[in-house]
Design an enzyme around this catalytic site. Structure first.
Site, PDB file in Angstrom:
ATOM      1  CG  ASP A 194      -9.406  -4.369  15.326  1.00 33.08           C
ATOM      2  OD1 ASP A 194      -9.417  -5.060  14.287  1.00 33.08           O
ATOM      3  OD2 ASP A 194      -8.405  -3.727  15.696  1.00 33.08           O
ATOM      4  NE  ARG A 234      -0.881  -0.071   4.967  1.00 34.02           N
ATOM      5  CZ  ARG A 234      -1.536   0.264   6.060  1.00 34.02           C
ATOM      6  NH1 ARG A 234      -2.806   0.612   6.006  1.00 34.02           N
ATOM      7  NH2 ARG A 234      -0.947   0.249   7.243  1.00 34.02           N
ATOM      8  CG  HIS A 276      -8.027  -2.458   5.609  1.00 35.13           C
ATOM      9  ND1 HIS A 276      -9.008  -1.631   6.104  1.00 35.13           N
ATOM     10  CD2 HIS A 276      -7.253  -2.790   6.658  1.00 35.13           C
ATOM     11  CE1 HIS A 276      -8.816  -1.463   7.401  1.00 35.13           C
ATOM     12  NE2 HIS A 276      -7.755  -2.156   7.768  1.00 35.13           N
ATOM     13  CD  GLU A 283     -10.161  -4.806   7.164  1.00 35.58           C
ATOM     14  OE1 GLU A 283      -9.068  -5.390   7.092  1.00 35.58           O
ATOM     15  OE2 GLU A 283     -10.484  -4.074   8.120  1.00 35.58           O
TER      16      GLU A 283
END
Ligand code: TA6
Length: 313
Positions: A207, A94, A163, A266
């Site tokens: 998360d 990324r 993501h 994701e």
């Protein structure tokens, strides 16, 4: 890089971005923008719908080496914490400049394929030979295919994620469906194993790695009046994330309250064993993202895809 040869009037154009050119990909059904910095999808908007992806303002002035916040970051060759100290979270793909491999269009779809190959910088982080290719296709849905090829003589192992940051009206009213009954690892309370019961709600930090979820998920957003469906292949895991106020407002690359505006769902291979890729072998993961408008009763409006006229062959 000479990009003119990849452009096609009304279908594919390139504009300047902060660190690299950005490809603008247009089909009769919508458009997407893809930054060569990170191989990063910045936006996706089907005709007649509001934007599907959330992107931070900070993306407009991103500094070299930093990851763009929002859109669809490519986490590769590892997801999450680095395998050893000093390496970047979520890998290096990324924060590298990718090149354009090819572009093409048919009547209903327009595609771009970007590629990433090893450099001295990537070898210093991860000593393997690879060809990583991301194909982004805009048609009735947005389709991303991330293909890993081992071009070296030794096997390697990866974890990975597309993501995706989905734009929502207010995360407090959003639910994510399709994971009922799935075991998950919950990073928010510091690492606890649990099992999903019903839709995922966002009453605080979420998360979670659902490490054995290879089917579709749906983001239900009554605020915008739509659902976003995420279908996938080659993905054994789904990660769901929203930092809530405590962590979200402390993040330097997000404005105050931005955390309310997205949920990450994701398409991943993470949380269980890594994917082993033998010399000469390939591994591909695909995410198909579709926006479905809802009527005032919250029911999907079928057969309401809008189209625009674009040049054809
Ligand atoms: O996918 C969820 C996650 O791994 C969270 O733990 C959170 O840190 C997020 O990704 C963002 O990571 P980043 O490195 O982009 O700040």
């Amino acid at each position: 890089m000479q990009l003119d040869k990849f452009a096609a009037p009304g279908r594919i154009a390139f504009r300047d971005g902060p660190l690299s050119p950005v490809a603008v990909v247009v089909s009769p059904y919508g458009s997407a923008e893809v930054s060569l910095y990170g191989g990063h999808v910045l936006s996706y908007r089907p005709v007649g719908h509001s934007p599907v992806l959330w992107l931070a303002e900070s993306a407009k002035s991103i500094a070299p080496g930093k990851a763009i916040r929002g859109g669809i970051p490519v986490c590769w060759p590892w997801f999450g914490a680095a395998p050893r100290a000093g390496l970047p979270n979520h890998g290096f793909a990324r924060t590298q400049i990718w090149s354009v491999v090819s572009t093409e269009y048919e009547k209903d779809t327009t595609s771009i394929t970007l590629g990433l190959v090893p450099t001295d910088a990537t070898r210093a982080l991860w000593p393997h030979d690879f060809l990583l290719q991301l194909t982004v296709t805009v048609g009735p849905a947005l389709v991303l295919t991330l293909e890993t090829e081992n071009t070296g003589a030794a096997p390697f192992a990866i974890t990975e994620a597309l993501h995706s940051y989905f734009r929502v009206r207010d995360v407090a009213g959003v639910s994510v469906m399709g994971l009922d009954g799935q075991p998950y690892f919950d990073k928010a309370p510091g690492g606890v194993d649990s099992v999903q019961s019903g839709p995922i709600a966002f009453a605080g930090e979420v998360d979670r790695i659902y490490a054995r979820h290879s089917s579709a998920a749906i983001v239900n957003d009554p605020g915008v009046g739509r659902r976003i469906s995420i279908e996938k292949t080659g993905s054994a895991a789904t990660v769901v994330w929203n930092p809530a106020a405590g962590k979200g407002d402390a993040m330097a690359d997000m404005a105050q309250g931005d955390w309310r505006r997205f949920v990450c769902v994701e398409t991943a291979n993470a949380g269980a064993g890594p994917i082993e890729v033998a010399p000469g072998a390939k591994h591909a993961v695909t995410a198909t993202i579709a926006s479905i408008l809802l009527d005032k009763d919250g029911n999907p409006i079928k057969g309401r895809e809008e189209r625009i006229d674009v040049p054809s062959r």
